[in-house]
Design an enzyme around this catalytic site. Structure first.
Site, PDB file in Angstrom:
ATOM      1  N   ALA A 187       0.867  -1.171   0.000  1.00 46.30           N
ATOM      2  CA  ALA A 187       0.000   0.000   0.000  1.00 46.30           C
ATOM      3  C   ALA A 187       0.911   1.230   0.000  1.00 46.30           C
ATOM      4  CB  ALA A 187      -0.887  -0.006   1.235  1.00 46.30           C
ATOM      5  N   GLY A 224       0.590  -4.908   0.966  1.00 44.22           N
ATOM      6  CA  GLY A 224      -0.597  -4.934   0.104  1.00 44.22           C
ATOM      7  C   GLY A 224      -0.328  -5.605  -1.239  1.00 44.22           C
ATOM      8  N   GLU A 242      -0.731  -9.185  -0.554  1.00 46.04           N
ATOM      9  CA  GLU A 242      -2.161  -9.390  -0.307  1.00 46.04           C
ATOM     10  C   GLU A 242      -2.958  -9.338  -1.608  1.00 46.04           C
ATOM     11  OE1 GLU A 242      -1.951  -6.201   2.642  1.00 46.04           O
ATOM     12  OE2 GLU A 242      -2.806  -7.590   4.104  1.00 46.04           O
TER      13      GLU A 242
END
Ligand code: HXC
Length: 257
Positions: free
Chosen positions: A65, A108, A111
């Site tokens: 992220a 992220g 993920e």
């Protein structure tokens, strides 16, 4: 459609999405989320698309992220604007998604790869959940999907230490479907996607839904779901075509019906 942070391309029955923020190692900011969700949803709505490939650059699938975007936010900000909520839409597309991972898939980024159905890794890939180094924890599934993929002890090792693992370790752990030489990653992803896209789409949707159910539910419920979905496919023309093609020793000609 114009996208700011991704490149989008259709090759045959395969939709390609390439993360394209090279200056930030494809860090996932709000615009990337919007773009990926919009592109994946458009492919998902298109019957001409039978598989999606999601990839990044040679250096990074995605390094997480966007830390610079998140840094100053309050908990209330993240809660109220549901900062990462759009990714759930990406995870819910019915079309199989192949993550083609080269370089960093961190936080992220790891993920996001785990929201895909198949993870192909270049031998240069590095996976990790380094959020603990930033004083936070995974927030897009890293504490949940990673355990289901690799088991508690490997997941705890990664999430608690924040260390990276290379492609070979990730394959041994069960996070990665296949490892290929970096130079062959995109060709291999294209071949896998073409193979999936050559099948009957109703059976592909059903297979993905059944696999997803296994991640979410009990064995009894999952088996019940599988049995119903299996039966429903016998009402497709493609089931008759697939089985008669087998009997007649020829290739099936699927109509996605
Ligand atoms: C914002 C990032 C970034 C990120 C890299 N960059 N990762 N920007 N968010 N996650 C930027 C750098 O600031 C730098 O820009 C440029 O990309 C190149 O990165 P470098 O660090 O110079 O490259 P290198 O030295 O090769 O190191 C690569 C790296 C490192 C090891 C991947 O960049 C790194 O550790 N990145 C952060 C990894 C991380 O912690 N990810 C988890 C994020 S938290 P400038 O302009 O400065 O040169 C997360 C939460 C998920 O993902 C949960 C959400 C709900």
């Amino acid at each position: 459609t114009e996208y700011e942070t991704i490149l989008v391309d259709t090759r045959g029955r395969v939709g390609w999405i390439t993360l394209n923020r090279p200056d930030a190692l494809n860090a996932l900011n709000t615009q990337v989320m919007r773009d990926v969700v919009a592109a994946a949803s458009a492919f998902d709505a298109d019957e001409g698309i039978g598989a999606i490939v999601l990839t990044g650059s040679e250096r990074a699938f995605a390094a997480g992220a966007d830390i610079k975007e998140m840094e100053s936010k309050s908990g209330l900000d993240i809660l109220m604007d549901d900062h990462f909520g759009g990714w759930a839409t990406f995870a819910a597309v019915r079309t199989p998604v192949i993550a083609a991972v080269s370089g960093y898939a961190l936080g992220g980024g790891c993920e996001l790869a785990m929201m895909c159905d198949i993870i192909l890794a270049a031998d240069t890939a590095k996976f990790g959940q380094p959020e603990i180094n930033l004083g936070v924890i995974p927030g897009m599934g890293g504490s949940q999907r990673l355990i289901r993929a690799v088991g508690y002890y490997k997941a705890a090792d990664l999430v608690l230490t924040g260390r990276m693992m290379d492609a070979a370790e990730a394959e041994r752990a069960g996070l990665v479907s296949r490892v290929v030489p970096a130079a062959e990653l995109l060709d291999e992803a294209g071949r896998v996607a073409d193979t999936i896209a050559s099948k009957s789409l109703p059976s592909v949707y059903a297979a993905k839904a059944a696999l997803d159910a296994a991640m979410e539910t009990t064995l009894t419920e999952g088996l019940r779901f599988e049995r119903h979905v299996f039966a429903s496919l016998f009402d497709t023309a493609d089931q008759k075509e697939g089985m008669s093609a087998f009997r007649e020793k020829r290739a099936p000609d699927f109509q996605n019906r």
